[in-house]
Design an enzyme around this catalytic site. Sequence first.
Site, PDB file in Angstrom:
ATOM      1  N   PHE A 139     -28.328  29.381  14.173  1.00 14.67           N
ATOM      2  CA  PHE A 139     -29.574  29.140  13.432  1.00 14.67           C
ATOM      3  C   PHE A 139     -29.237  28.476  12.104  1.00 14.67           C
ATOM      4  CE2 PHE A 139     -33.109  30.117  10.585  1.00 14.67           C
ATOM      5  CZ  PHE A 139     -34.166  29.693  11.376  1.00 14.67           C
ATOM      6  N   ASP A 224     -21.981  27.281   7.945  1.00 20.47           N
ATOM      7  CA  ASP A 224     -23.272  27.702   7.391  1.00 20.47           C
ATOM      8  C   ASP A 224     -23.125  29.160   6.984  1.00 20.47           C
ATOM      9  OD1 ASP A 224     -25.786  28.752   7.013  1.00 20.47           O
ATOM     10  OD2 ASP A 224     -26.713  27.667   8.676  1.00 20.47           O
ATOM     11  N   LYS A 253     -30.023  32.351   0.474  1.00 13.97           N
ATOM     12  CA  LYS A 253     -30.318  33.791   0.572  1.00 13.97           C
ATOM     13  C   LYS A 253     -29.780  34.599  -0.610  1.00 13.97           C
ATOM     14  CE  LYS A 253     -30.881  33.999   5.602  1.00 13.97           C
ATOM     15  NZ  LYS A 253     -32.300  34.314   5.742  1.00 13.97           N
TER      16      LYS A 253
HETATM   17  N1  PLP Z   1     -28.854  29.205   8.041  1.00 15.28           N
HETATM   18  C1  PLP Z   1     -28.741  30.493   8.383  1.00 15.28           C
HETATM   19  C2  PLP Z   1     -27.433  30.994   8.933  1.00 15.28           C
HETATM   20  C3  PLP Z   1     -29.818  31.369   8.254  1.00 15.28           C
HETATM   21  O1  PLP Z   1     -29.702  32.655   8.635  1.00 15.28           O
HETATM   22  C4  PLP Z   1     -31.026  30.856   7.737  1.00 15.28           C
HETATM   23  C5  PLP Z   1     -32.203  31.722   7.618  1.00 15.28           C
HETATM   24  O2  PLP Z   1     -32.318  32.778   8.216  1.00 15.28           O
HETATM   25  C6  PLP Z   1     -31.098  29.505   7.372  1.00 15.28           C
HETATM   26  C7  PLP Z   1     -29.980  28.716   7.533  1.00 15.28           C
HETATM   27  C8  PLP Z   1     -32.353  28.933   6.809  1.00 15.28           C
HETATM   28  O3  PLP Z   1     -32.487  29.324   5.472  1.00 15.28           O
HETATM   29  P1  PLP Z   1     -33.905  29.189   4.767  1.00 15.28           P
HETATM   30  O4  PLP Z   1     -34.841  30.103   5.477  1.00 15.28           O
HETATM   31  O5  PLP Z   1     -33.636  29.588   3.339  1.00 15.28           O
HETATM   32  O6  PLP Z   1     -34.318  27.773   4.892  1.00 15.28           O
END
Ligand code: PLP
Length: 400
Positions: A139, A224, A253
């Site tokens: 994700f 990520d 986050k």
């Molecule tokens: N990358 C990862 C691993 C995530 O868990 C999330 C959100 O849960 C995101 C990207 C997306 O982040 P945002 O919701 O701040 O756009």
Amino acid sequence: MAEVATDWRELESRVFMQTGKRQPVVLVRGEGSRVWDEDGKPYIDFFGGTAVTSLGHSDVALAEAVADQAKTLMAVSNLFYTVPQLQLAELLVEYSCLDRVYFSNSGAEANEGAIKLARKWGGLKKNGAFEIVAALDGFHGRTLTTVTASGTDKYKDPFAPLPPGFVHVPYNDVDALAGAITAQTCAIMLEPVQGEGGVNVPDDGYLSAVRQLCDEHNVLLILDEVQTGCGRCGKLFAYELTGAEPDIMTLAKGIASGVPLGALLAKEHCAVFEPGDHGSTYGGNPLACRAGYEVMRRIIEGRLPTKAADDGAHVEQRFHSMQDRLEIVAGHRGKGLMRALALSREVAPDVVAKCLEKGLIVNGVRPDTIRVLPALNIPREDLDDGLDILESVLAELSDE
Ligand code: PLP
């Protein structure tokens, strides 16, 4: 004028875009690892806005830093130098293996930047290579490109046609990754532990094998760390657990414990953006960066990653004993304070609802998986109180 009670749930159903199902609770206040609803009922928060509130709720020093910055300088154009932005960038460079930083407002935006950077690098340094290999169940966000990079069809199918140039392989499978690399591949993009996919921890050695593959094929490794970073997994960044350094890393986050902020970091050799290539009006504004600086400084100085590792070991032990005694618990997994309980039946929504009734917020990340993401500074008593509630709910469901 007499105050009229508002039915917030009814209002939401009328005026809000229906993008997700909500829990039937209106939260109005938080303090430390607890939140309160509109009726004054307290809940222990094991979800923290999905791993966001690393310092818990309403942290006084953070609130004071944000208020001070709001009274000093909140937003100016990135055409000017600003101090909190550069202080935070310096801190991130000092404590990571990366050399340069760009700030965004969210995780998805940080990943958009990472994808653009990798593609520009492929264009300049690898004969126009543009493809990115990512993982199924991964994700990376909800913008059109990051949802395409994500590995769950239902999130992207309604939005076709999707941007080209993404290939997906099973997570934790080095051979599948090796088989997907072509001359067109500019990067491999992975989470060190998959969060939204269900807290999937790869085998030891997976990420270092991926790193080796990237080196052999001249492919960038994008990690990520939006969910795993900033102390969550028991190190400041989860890549430190693996021995595999990324070329590009993204954060969001927990970086500012609730103030919207994301970061894209890169090693010098692939930090190929030039003036005009990328930008954001809000990204890296003094308010968000002051919050990020305060939070990251506190995480580092307070050794919160080590505390997350210790607390994580405690949670693991308690999950293990639940598994021994309760048939509903099929297993558990995680790193640091990013943990999941696997259930033997698809009853996660019932567990979430029963916990809520008893004053605990947990997340049903999958129909058969409960995820917990407590604040990094959660007191041990709160952690145990929450685990007691979770255990009592699981015991009830085991008896049924
Ligand atoms: N990358 C990862 C691993 C995530 O868990 C999330 C959100 O849960 C995101 C990207 C997306 O982040 P945002 O919701 O701040 O756009």
